[in-house]
Write a protein that holds these residues in place. Structure first.
Motif, short mmCIF file in Angstrom:
data_model
loop_
_atom_site.label_atom_id
_atom_site.label_comp_id
_atom_site.label_asym_id
_atom_site.label_seq_id
_atom_site.Cartn_x
_atom_site.Cartn_y
_atom_site.Cartn_z
N LEU A 1 -1.42 -24.59 55.38
CA LEU A 1 -1.23 -24.61 56.79
C LEU A 1 -0.13 -23.90 57.54
O LEU A 1 0.57 -23.21 56.79
CB LEU A 1 -0.62 -26.26 56.74
CG LEU A 1 -1.75 -27.37 56.38
CD1 LEU A 1 -1.18 -28.74 56.64
CD2 LEU A 1 -2.99 -27.45 57.28
N PRO A 2 -0.17 -23.70 58.79
CA PRO A 2 0.60 -22.71 59.43
C PRO A 2 2.16 -22.87 59.17
O PRO A 2 3.11 -21.84 58.87
CB PRO A 2 0.44 -22.95 60.78
CG PRO A 2 -1.16 -23.60 60.92
CD PRO A 2 -1.28 -24.45 59.82
N ASN A 3 2.63 -24.19 58.79
CA ASN A 3 4.02 -24.55 58.42
C ASN A 3 4.25 -23.85 56.96
O ASN A 3 5.56 -23.58 56.53
CB ASN A 3 4.44 -25.82 58.48
CG ASN A 3 3.38 -26.95 57.47
OD1 ASN A 3 2.88 -26.24 56.52
ND2 ASN A 3 3.56 -28.02 57.80
N GLY A 4 3.43 -23.27 56.16
CA GLY A 4 3.48 -22.92 54.82
C GLY A 4 4.02 -23.96 53.83
O GLY A 4 4.05 -23.42 52.74
N GLU A 5 4.01 -25.18 54.31
CA GLU A 5 4.80 -26.22 53.24
C GLU A 5 3.49 -26.79 52.29
O GLU A 5 3.98 -27.12 51.04
CB GLU A 5 5.40 -27.15 54.07
CG GLU A 5 6.92 -26.85 54.62
CD GLU A 5 7.54 -27.65 55.47
OE1 GLU A 5 7.06 -28.82 55.32
OE2 GLU A 5 8.49 -27.53 56.22
N HIS A 6 2.49 -26.74 52.69
CA HIS A 6 1.34 -27.45 52.03
C HIS A 6 -0.01 -26.63 51.97
O HIS A 6 -0.30 -25.65 52.58
CB HIS A 6 0.80 -28.62 52.94
CG HIS A 6 1.86 -29.49 53.46
ND1 HIS A 6 2.26 -30.55 52.40
CD2 HIS A 6 2.44 -30.18 54.64
CE1 HIS A 6 3.31 -31.45 52.86
NE2 HIS A 6 3.35 -30.85 54.30
N SER A 7 -0.44 -26.61 50.70
CA SER A 7 -1.59 -25.77 50.32
C SER A 7 -2.73 -26.85 49.89
O SER A 7 -2.49 -27.95 49.55
CB SER A 7 -1.19 -24.73 49.24
OG SER A 7 -0.76 -25.70 48.04
N TYR A 8 -4.06 -26.06 49.88
CA TYR A 8 -4.99 -26.59 49.50
C TYR A 8 -6.21 -25.57 48.86
O TYR A 8 -6.12 -24.42 49.51
CB TYR A 8 -6.02 -27.61 50.50
CG TYR A 8 -6.04 -26.79 51.86
CD1 TYR A 8 -7.26 -26.41 52.17
CD2 TYR A 8 -5.22 -26.76 52.90
CE1 TYR A 8 -7.57 -25.68 53.25
CE2 TYR A 8 -5.23 -26.13 53.98
CZ TYR A 8 -6.68 -25.52 54.32
OH TYR A 8 -6.72 -24.87 55.46
N TRP A 9 -6.82 -25.96 48.02
CA TRP A 9 -7.91 -24.91 47.60
C TRP A 9 -9.29 -25.48 48.24
O TRP A 9 -9.47 -26.49 48.70
CB TRP A 9 -8.21 -24.89 46.19
CG TRP A 9 -8.51 -25.79 45.37
CD1 TRP A 9 -7.47 -26.75 44.72
CD2 TRP A 9 -9.74 -26.34 45.16
NE1 TRP A 9 -8.30 -27.63 44.30
CE2 TRP A 9 -9.60 -27.67 44.49
CE3 TRP A 9 -11.01 -25.83 45.25
CZ2 TRP A 9 -11.02 -28.21 43.74
CZ3 TRP A 9 -12.39 -26.77 44.98
CH2 TRP A 9 -12.15 -27.99 43.99
#
Length: 602
Positions: free
Chosen positions: A403-411
């Protein structure tokens, strides 16, 4: 539930006695009443006020002295109160002295005292210092209904009494022998989630409810109810709290600047919403200018099949309305109930035919013989074939995003040959604790994604050991980001959870009803309160259970299934036998994919 002695109060000279419903919920085989200075007399249970949880009894006696009610107009917060009970066989009744803490509590049903209130004095009077009855002591709760709701306040300094004047006002109705129930108008929820201070703007109104029959609509702002001005949602609940089923009530609303006043008769039961079912899957025609809906599949034994509809027929009119697209037809059918008669016009080749049919119940069968849609090649793939340069191609295959905030990721997994002119199904994978299962999921689903046009998005929990409730917003944001970048059919976005991930999948489904249309969960029960089915936000469930799952968990899932079916959600439940804690076999996963491919059924 109480089973022993309790207290009651005489309310008529000819033997009527009022008491708390707490001790009568278990339906005792016999009831005996002992009056001071008299022998025991057999009593008959006449009726129960199930809104205020009072029970009316009758004994064969005359010349009794009814208790004198205190005027509610004289009530003042802070005045002395005395809670009295005669539960045990003693000459002196139990008493507790306190003050009147509040009035108009439990949505207008009760007054509040800090006297000790418990099963010792349930059914007894709350007296003022002059000996007049302010009310009858009962357990009550603002959030729950039932004979035991509110018992948790036992001797806590928070006790409730139903005003005696209100009891006398409803006594005539109780004497008829019919139970009294709280009055319902069919409002499922307001638009605002602020239950206390939010504006009383109508949100979801139950189909065939008093409010719908009277003509009230979503978006109406309530101005008056029962002759009283209302400003907040809580005001509405206070007015309705005093009303019974069968009462007529007048409501004034504001709609597009105009005031509309209608009367309605409240009811005791609002039938759970259940959508009607035509029995077809619509064709997926991409970005075309079609003004009808093509039939892709006809469910066996459905109303559509019985009426003669066939694959490739095109529905042009439904109940007199010209059909523009699938969304319009789906919404129209979803607003109707099973057994309702409808008329539709369809075109087959160059001929047109009008038919009448009764809608059915949504099929709980997976259409295993459903052929996958042939996915068209994208312009980029056509350019590849023609050896032309390819530009601005969205990512395909397996990749990781943030996500733009860089704190959360997903594949993510996007099928090869992705075509933006086709609307894809989206599966939101909610992994179990301590294992994202990424490799296993791609292996299980990759081929099915390519065949059936499914895009997988798999958020990773902030803490791999559990899904914090705060992760819900991140999952929603990730799904919406994918919807912006890829062509997704909003009617075919579903959550898929396994084991401990299933509970969070349910949480997301009910929290973001406007985003998800299906929930497919393996080996996990719902751990929170079920919300009612909603005609505007339909939700389908596919529940799989491993036959080797531990019995306590299986029992939880069985209870959950009963609750979902009672609320008339479309539910398919199946079991599979595999080694313990195993994700389902390829055959079971294939059925999941077919279920997902049919989420847009009408």
């Amino acid at each position: 539930v109480g089973t022993g002695p309790t207290t009651g109060v005489v309310v008529s000279e000819d033997g009527y006695i009022i008491s708390s419903a707490f001790n009568f919920a278990s339906k005792p085989a016999s009831i005996l009443v002992e009056l001071p200075g008299r022998k025991r007399l057999a009593a008959k249970l006449i009726a129960t006020d199930r809104s205020k949880m009072l029970t009316l009894l009758k004994i064969d006696a005359k010349n009794l002295i009814p208790i004198k009610p205190a005027s509610q107009k004289s009530f003042q917060v802070g005045q002395w109160t005395i809670a009295v009970g005669r539960t045990f066989e003693e000459n002196v009744p139990s008493m507790s002295v306190g003050i009147l803490s509040a009035v108009d509590r439990i949505w207008g049903k009760a007054i509040q005292t800090d006297c000790k209130v418990s099963p010792v004095n349930y059914g007894g009077p709350l007296l003022d210092i002059n000996g007049n009855a302010m009310g009858i002591l009962v357990p009550l709760s603002a959030r729950k209904q039932g004979a035991t709701a509110g018992v948790e306040w036992y001797d806590s300094g928070i006790g409730f009494a139903v005003p005696m004047e209100d009891i006398y006002a409803s006594l005539k109705r109780l004497k008829t022998g019919k139970d009294l129930h709280r009055g319902l108008m069919g409002l499922v929820r307001f638009q605002s989630r602020d239950a206390l201070g939010g504006k009383p703007v109508l949100g979801v109104i139950r189909v065939e409810s008093p409010a719908e029959i009277a003509g009230f609509k979503k978006g109406d702002l309530i101005l008056k109810l029962g002759g009283k001005k209302v400003f907040r949602q809580a005001d509405v609940r206070h007015v309705l709290g005093r009303k019974y089923a069968g009462d007529e009530i007048e409501m004034t609303v504001s709609r597009k600047g105009k005031q509309i006043t209608k009367k309605m008769v409240l009811v005791d039961v609002i039938r759970p919403f259940e959508a009607g079912f035509l029995g077809i899957l619509p064709m997926r025609e991409g970005n075309t200018n079609s003004t009808s809906v093509g039939v892709r599949f006809v469910y066996p034994n459905s109303p559509a099949e019985k009426a003669g509809l066939k694959v490739k027929d095109r529905i042009t009119t439904f109940n007199g309305t010209k059909i523009v697209d699938t969304t319009q037809l789906s919404q129209m059918v979803n607003k109707l109930s099973p057994e309702q008669k409808v008329t539709l016009v369809y075109r087959r080749g160059k001929s047109e035919k009008t038919i009448e049919l009764k809608l059915g119940h949504i099929s709980n069968e997976i259409p295993v013989d459903l052929r996958p849609v042939i996915l068209p090649l994208s312009e980029d793939e056509e350019k590849k074939d023609a050896k032309a340069p390819v530009t601005n191609t969205p990512k395909t295959g397996r990749f990781t995003a943030k996500l733009p905030n860089g704190e959360h990721s997903y594949w993510v997994f996007v099928p090869d040959f992705y075509n933006p002119n086709y609307k894809y199904t989206m599966m939101v994978w909610i992994h179990p604790t301590n294992d994202t299962m990424e490799a296993a999921m791609i292996k299980k689903w990759k081929t099915l994604c390519r065949k059936k046009g499914i895009i997988i998005i798999a958020p990773r929990a902030t803490k791999l050991s559990r899904w914090p409730s705060t992760d819900a917003g991140f999952v929603k944001e990730a799904v919406e980001e994918m919807k912006e970048k890829y062509s997704i059919d909003s009617k075919r976005i579903f959550l898929h959870g396994y084991a401990s991930g299933g509970a969070f999948a349910y949480h997301l489904a009910f929290k973001y009803r406007d985003l998800f249309r299906g929930v497919c969960v393996v080996d996990s029960p719902i751990t929170e309160r079920l919300l009612e089915n909603d005609s505007d936000l339909p939700l389908q469930f596919y529940i799989l259970t491993n036959g080797k799952l531990a019995q306590p968990n299986r029992n939880q899932i069985i209870r959950m299934l009963m609750g979902l079916k009672r609320m008339k959600y479309p539910v398919i439940d199946e079991s599979f036998n595999d080694r313990e804690t195993a994700y389902p076999s390829d055959d079971a996963v294939g059925r999941m994919a077919v279920w997902a491919d049919s989420l847009d059924k009408i």
